[in-house]
Design an enzyme around this catalytic site. Structure first.
Site, short mmCIF file in Angstrom:
data_model
loop_
_atom_site.label_atom_id
_atom_site.label_comp_id
_atom_site.label_asym_id
_atom_site.label_seq_id
_atom_site.Cartn_x
_atom_site.Cartn_y
_atom_site.Cartn_z
N TRP A 43 2.13 1.44 -3.39
CA TRP A 43 1.27 2.02 -4.37
C TRP A 43 1.20 3.54 -4.20
CZ3 TRP A 43 -2.96 5.13 -4.01
CH2 TRP A 43 -3.85 5.24 -5.15
N HIS A 44 1.52 3.96 -3.21
CA HIS A 44 1.29 5.60 -3.09
C HIS A 44 2.79 6.34 -3.98
CE1 HIS A 44 -1.76 4.85 -0.10
NE2 HIS A 44 -2.22 5.98 -0.47
N GLY A 45 3.84 5.61 -3.75
CA GLY A 45 4.90 6.31 -4.44
C GLY A 45 6.18 5.42 -4.30
N SER A 98 0.80 -1.52 -0.03
CA SER A 98 0.00 -0.09 -0.13
C SER A 98 0.91 1.38 -0.10
CB SER A 98 -0.89 -0.11 1.31
OG SER A 98 -1.45 1.19 1.29
N PHE A 124 -0.10 9.78 -7.74
CA PHE A 124 -0.03 8.43 -7.31
C PHE A 124 -0.66 7.62 -8.46
CE2 PHE A 124 -0.58 10.15 -3.02
CZ PHE A 124 0.65 10.22 -2.88
#
Lengths: 489, 337
Positions: free
Chosen positions: A328-330, A325, A489
């Site tokens: 996924w954001h960066g 997770s 993102f």
């Protein structure tokens, strides 16, 4: 084309007018065209990528269904191969655009740490807007068809529309086929009642974005660009502001997406449910970016065994989900640290609950009155979330470390510093007042939902609130084009 | 997973368009009230807005160089609030021994000042010298349909009173230490009178929070770059630049790009000549770059991190006179035209 610009609202008005004026059979083509127009306004070349991902998802769905027909619903090797190839394709696109540079840099740094000098090329980041969102939405379609949770759609245009539906295309919610596809497939008749309701949801989202998130952004930017220059008080203020900024920015986007879709006759899934009212970290994740957390829950955590596994395996499952997770954001170590921290919170919460005997828990409950207990729990979760936001916002691990180190310096603070953070006095007061208003509204909706609904049903109150919001936006809103944080993102 | 929120109140389906019209009628009421306040009480507005409005009016209607004998050099200093609070025309005229007419055309918060220059020319007040302290904008402000691409400009055009609630609050707050609402209103009116008397110069007192309107020695901001020369980038293309060149050519105006001022520590000490701006402006004979990119002044000459106090303004004006004196001798002016 940003939701917080006049351009979007002109575009949206034109689309809604055409949508309900044209014959019903033109509604889907119109939405598809509008969605690609909306997306290609950023960079026309990225439309090819979006179409490519959609067509891969469609092709996988059709081929898997053909396998089903031939083999009477059994999972055969060919079906599995199609699924694997489809997922490799989708995540390959995401990986190549988003993570190549990060992994090459990390590899170079790792080798250098081991004393090995390697000529690994530098890759400049080039990230199409919303790539993580539409690849995940495409993947959810492929996975659902593979697991037979959703039927394959024969029309490629329908899958393209499912992936690109413009209100939720670039920053979610990440929709599932079973919710969105049936709604997009049927014709919609104009219903006047949907317009004020949808606009009210959009207005609340705009208020959060333009009046709060963009207002506090300069303070966060100033402090986090040189965190080592500020004392603890300022670092805490900036971190709390960032917690509010990212919530208002992202949930504001989701609200505008939901309201826009509502006017078009489509109900999107709820993406936020007042996360800062959560009383535990687990509850926080049931309220924050719900479409992403349920995606990870349904497609990764549960297939890994969820919590019905031995303790060590459960630890692995939790860290896997939260680190993914974060990634996924960066593509940065700060996001991985953010994910890992939240994973640790989840484990700590579970084990603390198991370690503290039930008798002690009951005794504490008896001594501390319920409202105080709730307030303490909410406050604790907020502080824990803020600690995570430090990693999320910091430009590097060194900056994050500087923020935590700065928390020890309480002496060098002078009240005058507050006024040199990029926000004039009036705007600072306005920001604080708006945040207080936001928290009050959220607390009311949380604790007295029926009362709020009755209040909202009263026309004079509803109208007054809407008019006040519009004037607040016009008079106090930030009218620069400030991108939504989650676009990156 | 349908979206159910507190917004899902009941909206009666009957006569929806009638209700919509009623809503619109109610919606415009607060706007009308704010517009009335905006127009009826101009002096509750912040000083910078009033300064821009007043200078634009004087440029259009006369009152800047109207009384100046045509033979004397007329110097209009353009720039942002940095020029507004830094250049004292009366002192400059005094230093010149009364041979030069000067006016401070500093417009707070603005990088688009050629509208005002054009107004000066149209109203017969063309300066002989335009002194520029900071770069101009690369594009003209949006007009007509182009407003759709600029939300702030669109808001300014559609809701010109949008700052009125803010102005009212700030005015009420300021009035507590200014002898009450009526006294402050009169004071603000007098600021404009003083602005006219001081030929466009204005000391920005409202942002000064330090004793004696002077920053303490060693004052620093996190954004300071004491090791970096802060070059200016002048747009050598675009509508504003073309307008400046056309006005200069047609009316024999000499454009002089001069140093601005910065706080000591805000940037590194620059070279004696602004090579960067000189390179950019070399192809244009009507524009001359004079002196370094900026002068560094001690914090004690600043009332806030960006603007000089009156002592700083005197220092800057004196330096400017020493820099330009040779170019403003009548013979030099005649030769340059």
């Amino acid at each position: 084309m940003l939701f917080n610009t006049a351009q979007y609202w002109l575009f949206f008005t034109a689309i809604v007018t055409a949508y309900y004026t044209l014959p019903a059979r033109w509604q889907q083509p119109l939405l598809l065209l509008a969605s690609y127009w909306f997306y290609m306004a950023w960079d026309p070349r990225h439309g090819i990528l979006l179409a490519g991902c959609s067509l891969v998802a469609w092709l996988c769905g059709v081929l898997m269904e053909d396998c089903d027909r031939r083999h009477a619903g059994r999972q055969d090797g060919r079906r599995r191969l199609i699924f694997t190839l489809g997922m490799c394709c989708l995540f390959g696109v995401l990986f190549s655009y988003k993570y190549t540079g990060f992994f090459l840099d990390s590899l170079r740094d790792g080798l250098a740490w081991l004393g090995i000098r390697a000529e690994i090329p530098k890759v400049s980041p080039f990230l199409p807007v919303g790539i993580s969102f539409f690849t995940f939405q495409s993947a959810s379609y492929v996975i659902d068809v593979f697991t037979r949770s959703a039927p394959a759609v024969r029309s490629p245009f329908m899958v393209m529309l499912f992936v690109s539906f413009f209100p939720q295309l670039v920053a979610g919610p990440i929709e599932r086929p079973d919710n969105l596809l049936p709604q997009l497939s049927k014709p919609h008749v104009f219903d006047f009642a949907r317009v004020p309701r949808g606009l009210a949801i959009c207005l609340w989202g705009l208020t959060k974005k333009v009046l709060i998130a963009d207002m506090v952004a300069p303070v966060v930017e100033t402090v986090y660009s040189v965190p080592e220059s500020f004392p603890a008080q300022i670092l805490i203020l900036a971190t709390v502001f960032f917690a509010i900024q990212i919530y208002c920015d992202f949930s504001g986007y989701s609200d505008i997406a939901t309201g826009s879709a509502h006017i078009l006759g489509v109900e999107l899934m709820t993406n936020f449910r007042r996360p800062y009212m959560a009383r535990s970290i687990a509850e926080f994740w049931q309220r924050w970016h719900i479409s992403l957390s349920t995606w990870f829950r349904d497609y990764i955590y549960i297939p890994l065994g969820g919590n019905r596994v031995p303790a060590l395996r459960w630890v692995f499952n939790i860290y896997t989900v939260f680190i993914l997770s974060g990634l996924w954001h960066g593509a940065a170590w700060t996001f991985i640290a953010w994910g890992a921290l939240h994973g640790t919170y989840m484990l700590a919460q579970r084990w603390l609950g198991l370690l503290v005997p039930k008798g002690v828990q009951s005794a504490v409950s008896a001594v501390i009155p319920a409202p105080l207990r709730t307030a303490l729990a909410i406050g604790t979760v907020f502080i824990m979330a803020c600690a995570g936001w430090v990693f999320f916002r910091a430009g590097s691990m060194a900056d994050a470390a500087a923020v935590f180190a700065g928390l020890g310096d309480w002496r060098s603070f002078s009240p005058g510093q507050i006024w040199s953070l990029g926000l004039p006095r009036f705007e600072m007061m306005l920001a604080l007042g708006s945040i207080a208003m936001l928290l009050a509204v959220e607390a009311l909706i949380e604790h007295a939902p029926n009362w709020c609904s009755r209040l909202w049903a009263a026309t004079p109150i509803r109208w007054s609130l809407c008019i006040a919001q519009v004037y607040a936006l016009l008079c106090f809103g930030v009218f620069r084009e400030v991108e939504f944080i989650y676009f990156q993102f | 997973m349908n979206h159910r929120t507190a917004f899902d109140g009941t909206v009666p389906a009957s006569q929806p368009w009638g209700r919509f019209v009623k809503f619109l009628a109610l919606f415009v009421l607060p706007g009308l009230f704010l517009a009335w306040i905006h127009n009826s009480f101009p002096y509750i507005r912040p000083g910078y807005e009033l300064v821009v409005e007043e200078k634009s009016r004087l440029a259009r209607e006369g009152g800047i160089f109207a009384a100046a004998p045509a033979a004397r050099p007329r110097l209009a200093v353009f720039g942002s609030s940095v020029a507004l609070s830094g250049f004292v025309p009366r002192l400059f005229e005094e230093l010149s021994g009364g041979t030069v007419d000067a006016y401070n055309m500093g417009l707070p918060g603005s990088i688009l000042y050629f509208d005002q220059l054009e107004s000066l020319v149209k109203s017969g007040q063309a300066p002989t010298h335009v002194v520029v302290t900071n770069p101009w904008g690369g594009d003209d402000p949006p007009r007509g349909l182009a407003l759709v691409w600029n939300d702030a400009a669109l808001r300014d055009a559609l809701v010109p009173f949008h700052d009125t609630p803010r102005d009212l609050v700030l005015f009420a707050l300021r009035s507590r230490t200014a002898g009450g609402l009526a006294a402050l209103y009169d004071d603000t009116r007098h600021v404009l009178t003083a602005l006219r008397e001081d030929k466009g110069f204005h000391f920005i007192k409202s942002q000064s929070h330090y004793p004696n309107d002077a920053l303490p020695e060693g004052f620093r901001l996190p954004s300071d770059k004491p090791d970096e020369v802060l070059w200016r980038t002048f747009h050598a293309s675009g509508a504003p630049f073309e307008r400046l060149r056309r006005l200069a050519r047609e009316h024999g105006i000499k454009v002089l790009i001069v140093p601005r001022y910065l706080r000591r520590g805000e940037g590194a000490e620059p070279p004696a000549e602004d090579t960067e701006a000189t390179r950019q402006m070399q192809p244009y004979p009507e524009i001359e770059v004079v002196g370094p990119a900026y002068w560094l002044l001690p914090p004690a000459l600043f009332s806030d991190p960006t603007h000089t106090n009156p002592a700083g303004a005197r220092e800057y004006t004196t330096r400017l006179w020493n820099l330009l004196r040779d170019r403003l001798q009548p013979a030099a002016v005649a030769a340059s035209r």
